[in-house]
Motif scaffolding. Structure first.
Motif, PDB file in Angstrom:
ATOM      1  N   GLY A 142       0.836  -1.192   0.000  1.00  0.00           N
ATOM      2  CA  GLY A 142       0.000   0.000   0.000  1.00  0.00           C
ATOM      3  C   GLY A 142       0.867   1.237   0.000  1.00  0.00           C
ATOM      4  O   GLY A 142       2.082   1.169  -0.218  1.00  0.00           O
ATOM      5  N   PRO A 143       0.288   2.402   0.256  1.00  0.00           N
ATOM      6  CA  PRO A 143       1.102   3.627   0.285  1.00  0.00           C
ATOM      7  C   PRO A 143       2.156   3.552   1.375  1.00  0.00           C
ATOM      8  O   PRO A 143       1.928   2.972   2.439  1.00  0.00           O
ATOM      9  N   PRO A 144       3.345   4.119   1.122  1.00  0.00           N
ATOM     10  CA  PRO A 144       4.428   4.013   2.105  1.00  0.00           C
ATOM     11  C   PRO A 144       4.150   4.830   3.368  1.00  0.00           C
ATOM     12  O   PRO A 144       3.694   5.971   3.307  1.00  0.00           O
ATOM     13  N   LEU A 145       4.450   4.220   4.506  1.00  0.00           N
ATOM     14  CA  LEU A 145       4.325   4.861   5.812  1.00  0.00           C
ATOM     15  C   LEU A 145       5.634   4.675   6.546  1.00  0.00           C
ATOM     16  O   LEU A 145       6.043   3.552   6.848  1.00  0.00           O
ATOM     17  N   LEU A 146       6.326   5.774   6.849  1.00  0.00           N
ATOM     18  CA  LEU A 146       7.617   5.750   7.520  1.00  0.00           C
ATOM     19  C   LEU A 146       7.413   6.040   9.004  1.00  0.00           C
ATOM     20  O   LEU A 146       6.854   7.084   9.370  1.00  0.00           O
ATOM     21  N   VAL A 158       4.848  10.294   0.731  1.00  0.00           N
ATOM     22  CA  VAL A 158       5.126   9.352   1.816  1.00  0.00           C
ATOM     23  C   VAL A 158       4.458   9.856   3.088  1.00  0.00           C
ATOM     24  O   VAL A 158       4.611  11.018   3.463  1.00  0.00           O
ATOM     25  N   HIS A 159       3.712   8.997   3.754  1.00  0.00           N
ATOM     26  CA  HIS A 159       3.185   9.329   5.076  1.00  0.00           C
ATOM     27  C   HIS A 159       4.314   9.141   6.092  1.00  0.00           C
ATOM     28  O   HIS A 159       5.040   8.141   6.041  1.00  0.00           O
ATOM     29  N   VAL A 160       4.456  10.077   7.013  1.00  0.00           N
ATOM     30  CA  VAL A 160       5.535  10.009   8.000  1.00  0.00           C
ATOM     31  C   VAL A 160       4.943  10.181   9.389  1.00  0.00           C
ATOM     32  O   VAL A 160       4.172  11.110   9.643  1.00  0.00           O
ATOM     33  N   CYS A 161       5.328   9.269  10.283  1.00  0.00           N
ATOM     34  CA  CYS A 161       4.872   9.309  11.674  1.00  0.00           C
ATOM     35  C   CYS A 161       6.097   9.226  12.573  1.00  0.00           C
ATOM     36  O   CYS A 161       6.876   8.275  12.476  1.00  0.00           O
ATOM     37  N   GLY A 162       6.279  10.220  13.448  1.00  0.00           N
ATOM     38  CA  GLY A 162       7.437  10.243  14.322  1.00  0.00           C
ATOM     39  C   GLY A 162       7.045  10.344  15.779  1.00  0.00           C
ATOM     40  O   GLY A 162       6.095  11.048  16.133  1.00  0.00           O
ATOM     41  N   LEU A 163       7.789   9.638  16.622  1.00  0.00           N
ATOM     42  CA  LEU A 163       7.566   9.622  18.060  1.00  0.00           C
ATOM     43  C   LEU A 163       8.686  10.378  18.762  1.00  0.00           C
ATOM     44  O   LEU A 163       9.864  10.080  18.547  1.00  0.00           O
ATOM     45  N   VAL A 189      12.428  14.741  13.907  1.00  0.00           N
ATOM     46  CA  VAL A 189      13.018  14.321  12.639  1.00  0.00           C
ATOM     47  C   VAL A 189      11.971  14.374  11.530  1.00  0.00           C
ATOM     48  O   VAL A 189      12.246  14.816  10.408  1.00  0.00           O
ATOM     49  N   ALA A 190      10.749  13.956  11.839  1.00  0.00           N
ATOM     50  CA  ALA A 190       9.668  14.005  10.854  1.00  0.00           C
ATOM     51  C   ALA A 190       9.366  15.438  10.436  1.00  0.00           C
ATOM     52  O   ALA A 190       9.138  15.722   9.250  1.00  0.00           O
ATOM     53  N   LEU A 191       9.368  16.357  11.391  1.00  0.00           N
ATOM     54  CA  LEU A 191       9.164  17.766  11.058  1.00  0.00           C
ATOM     55  C   LEU A 191      10.295  18.278  10.172  1.00  0.00           C
ATOM     56  O   LEU A 191      10.063  19.016   9.206  1.00  0.00           O
ATOM     57  N   GLY A 192      11.535  17.882  10.483  1.00  0.00           N
ATOM     58  CA  GLY A 192      12.665  18.286   9.657  1.00  0.00           C
ATOM     59  C   GLY A 192      12.579  17.741   8.251  1.00  0.00           C
ATOM     60  O   GLY A 192      12.903  18.441   7.274  1.00  0.00           O
ATOM     61  N   LEU A 243       1.531  14.006   7.894  1.00  0.00           N
ATOM     62  CA  LEU A 243       2.507  13.973   8.974  1.00  0.00           C
ATOM     63  C   LEU A 243       1.802  13.720  10.299  1.00  0.00           C
ATOM     64  O   LEU A 243       0.827  14.396  10.630  1.00  0.00           O
ATOM     65  N   VAL A 244       2.300  12.731  11.053  1.00  0.00           N
ATOM     66  CA  VAL A 244       1.765  12.432  12.381  1.00  0.00           C
ATOM     67  C   VAL A 244       2.902  12.579  13.389  1.00  0.00           C
ATOM     68  O   VAL A 244       3.955  11.958  13.238  1.00  0.00           O
ATOM     69  N   CYS A 245       2.670  13.400  14.421  1.00  0.00           N
ATOM     70  CA  CYS A 245       3.683  13.642  15.450  1.00  0.00           C
ATOM     71  C   CYS A 245       3.150  13.166  16.793  1.00  0.00           C
ATOM     72  O   CYS A 245       2.181  13.727  17.320  1.00  0.00           O
ATOM     73  N   LEU A 246       3.779  12.132  17.339  1.00  0.00           N
ATOM     74  CA  LEU A 246       3.370  11.563  18.618  1.00  0.00           C
ATOM     75  C   LEU A 246       4.280  12.080  19.726  1.00  0.00           C
ATOM     76  O   LEU A 246       5.491  11.866  19.677  1.00  0.00           O
ATOM     77  N   ASP A 247       3.700  12.778  20.711  1.00  0.00           N
ATOM     78  CA  ASP A 247       4.477  13.303  21.837  1.00  0.00           C
ATOM     79  C   ASP A 247       5.781  13.913  21.326  1.00  0.00           C
ATOM     80  O   ASP A 247       6.878  13.538  21.728  1.00  0.00           O
ATOM     81  N   CYS A 248       5.624  14.870  20.434  1.00  0.00           N
ATOM     82  CA  CYS A 248       6.704  15.359  19.584  1.00  0.00           C
ATOM     83  C   CYS A 248       7.695  16.252  20.320  1.00  0.00           C
ATOM     84  O   CYS A 248       7.321  17.218  20.989  1.00  0.00           O
TER      85      CYS A 248
END
Length: 281
Positions: free
Chosen positions: A19-23, A93-98, A104-107, A119-124
């Motif tokens: 499916g679509p890439p999720l990093l 690309v979907h990007v999710c960073g914890l 790093v995802a924001l960068g 973009l998904v930011c968990l407890d960023c």
């Protein structure tokens, strides 16, 4: 686990699904792809091709003698996307960073040509400068021996490892056995905390954290979901609220029963939130 060479360094990663890439980008301290994302990769793989790398300096990826700054991780992860051709179909690309991975995802989104779709930011991390313990945090960052002692205790005792997870989880007793085991096993590796100690040295200054994307959030051109644990004592929940107000197209979800580790404290909720947000395009 497969590997890829980025700028001459080997990066190990977990991948699953079609499916679509999720990093998925993990946090710092004792963390890696399987450590934080172990319970969410397979469920997310039902809808995405999931990639969960061990960032440079973590787990079984290379640990070169470099400065482990946010910029370094951003450059390496941009190379990871490029080398694997995750952006080759032109759909993004979907990007999710914890935590640190969120910065790093924001960068990646703000400072590289990686075509981030959502973009998904968990407890960023990276959304403020205030140190949690003020000048004490700075002093501790200059005493790496204390971290070495803590890691040595982790290696000796699974019980101590689990108890220490109270720093990132509201209730360590509610964590899965796999979550505790992953941290404990990683702590036994020679690479445990090497990159994080260097990151902390560069990141923490007398004036506060060096990385702060808050003034640039209005430059975000992609939809972003901020998810934050109400009881997070590592990154203040107020940072997420402020960021959601500042970004042009942002949503915010506060998890009432979580601290700093949603993929392990609330894996089903994390999967649902990521799936719904990234597929709502």
């Amino acid at each position: 686990m497969p590997t890829v060479s980025v700028d001459g360094h080997t990066i190990q990663y977990v991948t699953a699904g079609e499916g679509p890439p999720l990093l998925l980008l993990h946090g710092g301290i004792i963390d890696a792809g399987p450590v934080s994302w172990g319970e969410v990769v397979e469920p997310l793989a039902e809808d995405f091709t999931v990639y969960a790398p061990d960032m440079l300096g973590y787990d079984d990826s290379d640990v070169p003698d470099v400065d482990y700054t946010i910029d370094r991780h951003v450059d390496t992860m941009a190379g990871f996307v490029r080398e694997l051709g995750l952006d080759s179909d032109g759909d993004g690309v979907h990007v999710c960073g914890l935590s640190m991975g969120g910065a790093v995802a924001l960068g990646l989104t703000l400072d590289t040509t990686v075509p981030v779709k959502r973009l998904v930011c968990l407890d960023c991390f990276g959304l403020g400068t205030d140190l949690p313990r003020g000048k004490l945090s700075y002093a501790l960052s200059r005493l790496p021996i204390l971290n070495r002692i803590a890691v040595a205790l982790f290696r000796r005792s699974r019980k101590f490892t689990k108890a220490s997870l109270a720093g990132v989880a509201r209730d360590p007793d509610q964590l899965s056995e796999d979550a505790v085991d992953r941290v404990w096993e990683y702590a036994k590796k020679p690479s445990a905390c090497v990159a994080f100690r260097d990151f902390r040295k560069h990141e923490i200054t007398k004036e506060g954290y060096r990385t702060n994307f808050t003034p640039r959030l209005d430059d975000l051109s992609v939809p972003v979901l901020f998810v934050h644990g109400q009881h997070d004592e590592v990154v203040p929940v107020e940072w997420a609220r402020r960021a959601a107000d500042a970004a042009p197209d942002a949503r915010l979800t506060i998890l009432d029963d979580c601290a700093h580790w949603p993929p392990r404290e609330a894996p089903e909720t994390t999967v649902r939130l990521v799936r719904e947000f990234c597929l709502d395009a």
